[in-house]
Design a protein around this motif. Structure first.
Motif, PDB file in Angstrom:
ATOM      1  N   VAL A  37      11.328  -0.938 -10.532  1.00 19.80           N
ATOM      2  CA  VAL A  37      11.387  -1.243  -9.095  1.00 19.80           C
ATOM      3  C   VAL A  37      10.323  -2.281  -8.740  1.00 19.80           C
ATOM      4  CG1 VAL A  37      11.018  -0.269  -6.779  1.00 19.80           C
ATOM      5  CG2 VAL A  37      12.404   0.976  -8.446  1.00 19.80           C
ATOM      6  N   ILE A  38       9.121  -2.107  -9.254  1.00 20.34           N
ATOM      7  CA  ILE A  38       8.040  -3.048  -8.970  1.00 20.34           C
ATOM      8  C   ILE A  38       8.370  -4.434  -9.516  1.00 20.34           C
ATOM      9  CG2 ILE A  38       5.614  -3.606  -9.435  1.00 20.34           C
ATOM     10  CD1 ILE A  38       5.138  -0.508  -9.393  1.00 20.34           C
ATOM     11  N   MET A  39       8.895  -4.502 -10.743  1.00 16.57           N
ATOM     12  CA  MET A  39       9.244  -5.795 -11.324  1.00 16.57           C
ATOM     13  C   MET A  39      10.387  -6.467 -10.558  1.00 16.57           C
ATOM     14  SD  MET A  39       6.994  -6.380 -13.519  1.00 16.57           S
ATOM     15  CE  MET A  39       7.671  -7.874 -14.223  1.00 16.57           C
ATOM     16  N   ALA A  40      11.367  -5.689 -10.114  1.00 18.95           N
ATOM     17  CA  ALA A  40      12.455  -6.255  -9.311  1.00 18.95           C
ATOM     18  C   ALA A  40      11.893  -6.851  -8.024  1.00 18.95           C
ATOM     19  CB  ALA A  40      13.499  -5.187  -9.000  1.00 18.95           C
ATOM     20  N   CYS A  41      10.934  -6.171  -7.442  1.00 19.97           N
ATOM     21  CA  CYS A  41      10.304  -6.664  -6.220  1.00 19.97           C
ATOM     22  C   CYS A  41       9.528  -7.947  -6.483  1.00 19.97           C
ATOM     23  CB  CYS A  41       9.392  -5.580  -5.655  1.00 19.97           C
ATOM     24  SG  CYS A  41       8.588  -6.048  -4.119  1.00 19.97           S
ATOM     25  N   ILE A  42       8.752  -7.957  -7.549  1.00 16.87           N
ATOM     26  CA  ILE A  42       7.968  -9.154  -7.894  1.00 16.87           C
ATOM     27  C   ILE A  42       8.879 -10.346  -8.149  1.00 16.87           C
ATOM     28  CG2 ILE A  42       6.508 -10.164  -9.706  1.00 16.87           C
ATOM     29  CD1 ILE A  42       5.157  -7.375  -9.921  1.00 16.87           C
ATOM     30  N   ASP A  43      10.000 -10.118  -8.813  1.00 21.12           N
ATOM     31  CA  ASP A  43      10.923 -11.201  -9.162  1.00 21.12           C
ATOM     32  C   ASP A  43      11.866 -11.577  -8.017  1.00 21.12           C
ATOM     33  OD1 ASP A  43       9.811 -11.369 -11.693  1.00 21.12           O
ATOM     34  OD2 ASP A  43      11.297 -10.017 -12.592  1.00 21.12           O
ATOM     35  N   SER A  44      11.765 -10.904  -6.894  1.00 25.82           N
ATOM     36  CA  SER A  44      12.702 -11.128  -5.793  1.00 25.82           C
ATOM     37  C   SER A  44      12.182 -12.183  -4.815  1.00 25.82           C
ATOM     38  CB  SER A  44      12.925  -9.817  -5.035  1.00 25.82           C
ATOM     39  OG  SER A  44      11.812  -9.528  -4.200  1.00 25.82           O
ATOM     40  N   GLU A  45      12.999 -12.447  -3.837  1.00 27.89           N
ATOM     41  CA  GLU A  45      12.625 -13.376  -2.775  1.00 27.89           C
ATOM     42  C   GLU A  45      12.110 -12.650  -1.539  1.00 27.89           C
ATOM     43  OE1 GLU A  45      15.532 -16.435  -2.018  1.00 27.89           O
ATOM     44  OE2 GLU A  45      16.247 -16.306  -4.084  1.00 27.89           O
ATOM     45  N   PHE A  46      11.815 -11.352  -1.655  1.00 26.96           N
ATOM     46  CA  PHE A  46      11.253 -10.621  -0.525  1.00 26.96           C
ATOM     47  C   PHE A  46       9.843 -11.138  -0.249  1.00 26.96           C
ATOM     48  CE2 PHE A  46      14.723  -7.775  -0.967  1.00 26.96           C
ATOM     49  CZ  PHE A  46      14.790  -7.043   0.207  1.00 26.96           C
ATOM     50  N   SER A  47       9.589 -11.517   0.996  1.00 24.06           N
ATOM     51  CA  SER A  47       8.264 -12.031   1.350  1.00 24.06           C
ATOM     52  C   SER A  47       7.268 -10.892   1.582  1.00 24.06           C
ATOM     53  CB  SER A  47       8.340 -12.926   2.586  1.00 24.06           C
ATOM     54  OG  SER A  47       8.871 -12.207   3.682  1.00 24.06           O
ATOM     55  N   ASP A  48       7.760  -9.732   1.957  1.00 27.26           N
ATOM     56  CA  ASP A  48       6.896  -8.575   2.183  1.00 27.26           C
ATOM     57  C   ASP A  48       7.055  -7.610   1.008  1.00 27.26           C
ATOM     58  OD1 ASP A  48       6.430  -5.683   3.195  1.00 27.26           O
ATOM     59  OD2 ASP A  48       5.516  -6.911   4.768  1.00 27.26           O
ATOM     60  N   PHE A  49       5.979  -7.381   0.287  1.00 29.29           N
ATOM     61  CA  PHE A  49       6.034  -6.579  -0.935  1.00 29.29           C
ATOM     62  C   PHE A  49       6.501  -5.156  -0.661  1.00 29.29           C
ATOM     63  CE2 PHE A  49       4.121  -4.201  -4.508  1.00 29.29           C
ATOM     64  CZ  PHE A  49       4.684  -4.894  -5.558  1.00 29.29           C
ATOM     65  N   GLU A  50       5.982  -4.526   0.389  1.00 34.73           N
ATOM     66  CA  GLU A  50       6.369  -3.143   0.692  1.00 34.73           C
ATOM     67  C   GLU A  50       7.848  -3.041   1.054  1.00 34.73           C
ATOM     68  OE1 GLU A  50       3.606  -1.888   3.673  1.00 34.73           O
ATOM     69  OE2 GLU A  50       1.978  -1.674   2.226  1.00 34.73           O
ATOM     70  N   ASP A  51       8.354  -4.012   1.809  1.00 33.60           N
ATOM     71  CA  ASP A  51       9.790  -4.021   2.117  1.00 33.60           C
ATOM     72  C   ASP A  51      10.601  -4.142   0.834  1.00 33.60           C
ATOM     73  OD1 ASP A  51       9.305  -3.832   4.832  1.00 33.60           O
ATOM     74  OD2 ASP A  51       9.564  -5.970   5.216  1.00 33.60           O
ATOM     75  N   GLY A  52      10.145  -4.990  -0.077  1.00 35.34           N
ATOM     76  CA  GLY A  52      10.830  -5.150  -1.350  1.00 35.34           C
ATOM     77  C   GLY A  52      10.845  -3.858  -2.146  1.00 35.34           C
ATOM     78  N   LEU A  53       9.718  -3.160  -2.175  1.00 37.75           N
ATOM     79  CA  LEU A  53       9.671  -1.876  -2.882  1.00 37.75           C
ATOM     80  C   LEU A  53      10.671  -0.888  -2.300  1.00 37.75           C
ATOM     81  CD1 LEU A  53       5.833  -1.318  -3.396  1.00 37.75           C
ATOM     82  CD2 LEU A  53       7.514  -1.987  -5.121  1.00 37.75           C
ATOM     83  N   GLN A  54      10.706  -0.801  -0.975  1.00 39.38           N
ATOM     84  CA  GLN A  54      11.662   0.113  -0.335  1.00 39.38           C
ATOM     85  C   GLN A  54      13.090  -0.270  -0.673  1.00 39.38           C
ATOM     86  OE1 GLN A  54      10.846   0.196   3.876  1.00 39.38           O
ATOM     87  NE2 GLN A  54       8.730   0.796   3.555  1.00 39.38           N
ATOM     88  N   ASN A  55      13.379  -1.562  -0.604  1.00 37.82           N
ATOM     89  CA  ASN A  55      14.728  -2.037  -0.880  1.00 37.82           C
ATOM     90  C   ASN A  55      15.162  -1.721  -2.310  1.00 37.82           C
ATOM     91  OD1 ASN A  55      17.107  -3.917  -0.167  1.00 37.82           O
ATOM     92  ND2 ASN A  55      16.314  -4.698  -2.093  1.00 37.82           N
ATOM     93  N   PHE A  56      14.338  -2.087  -3.284  1.00 37.92           N
ATOM     94  CA  PHE A  56      14.750  -1.912  -4.676  1.00 37.92           C
ATOM     95  C   PHE A  56      14.731  -0.453  -5.117  1.00 37.92           C
ATOM     96  CE2 PHE A  56      13.660  -6.433  -4.497  1.00 37.92           C
ATOM     97  CZ  PHE A  56      14.886  -6.934  -4.891  1.00 37.92           C
ATOM     98  N   ALA A  57      13.876   0.359  -4.526  1.00 34.84           N
ATOM     99  CA  ALA A  57      13.918   1.801  -4.805  1.00 34.84           C
ATOM    100  C   ALA A  57      15.223   2.383  -4.266  1.00 34.84           C
ATOM    101  CB  ALA A  57      12.716   2.506  -4.189  1.00 34.84           C
ATOM    102  N   ALA A  58      15.635   1.939  -3.086  1.00 36.83           N
ATOM    103  CA  ALA A  58      16.896   2.420  -2.505  1.00 36.83           C
ATOM    104  C   ALA A  58      18.093   1.935  -3.318  1.00 36.83           C
ATOM    105  CB  ALA A  58      17.014   1.956  -1.053  1.00 36.83           C
ATOM    106  N   GLU A  59      18.072   0.670  -3.723  1.00 38.29           N
ATOM    107  CA  GLU A  59      19.166   0.142  -4.541  1.00 38.29           C
ATOM    108  C   GLU A  59      19.274   0.899  -5.861  1.00 38.29           C
ATOM    109  OE1 GLU A  59      19.140  -4.056  -5.305  1.00 38.29           O
ATOM    110  OE2 GLU A  59      19.148  -4.570  -3.181  1.00 38.29           O
ATOM    111  N   ARG A  60      18.152   1.145  -6.482  1.00 33.65           N
ATOM    112  CA  ARG A  60      18.149   1.813  -7.786  1.00 33.65           C
ATOM    113  C   ARG A  60      18.633   3.257  -7.694  1.00 33.65           C
ATOM    114  NH1 ARG A  60      13.581   3.200 -11.800  1.00 33.65           N
ATOM    115  NH2 ARG A  60      14.783   3.307 -13.708  1.00 33.65           N
TER     116      ARG A  60
END
Length: 86
Positions: free
Chosen positions: A31-54
């Protein structure tokens, strides 16, 4: 933080009630790596998104700030939008 205002027994009892209808998603390396590699500008939003997707069972995120979720594969609604649909 809660212990400053409430008894520990009450806090734990409230958590038990809360977890009868809420789950906690796993935020791991993938989840953390997906967030780092994503285009999400807000890291916490990215974590929430990819945890939900996964998780695989979540189709919608309800959040006040939907503009940060433009790249999400999930449906993203504000609380007001969700209540109108409900």
């Amino acid at each position: 933080m809660l212990k400053k205002h409430f008894q520990q027994e009450d806090i734990l009892a409230d958590f038990k009630i809360l977890f009868t209808f809420l789950d906690i998603l796993i935020i791991d390396k993938k989840v953390i790596m997906a967030c780092i590699d994503s285009e999400f500008s807000d890291f916490e939003d990215g974590l929430q998104n990819f945890a939900a997707e996964r998780d695989g069972l979540i189709s919608t995120i309800i959040i006040r700030n939907i503009k940060d979720y433009k790249k999400s594969k999930l449906s993203v609604l504000t609380p007001e939008m969700f209540l109108k649909i409900l």
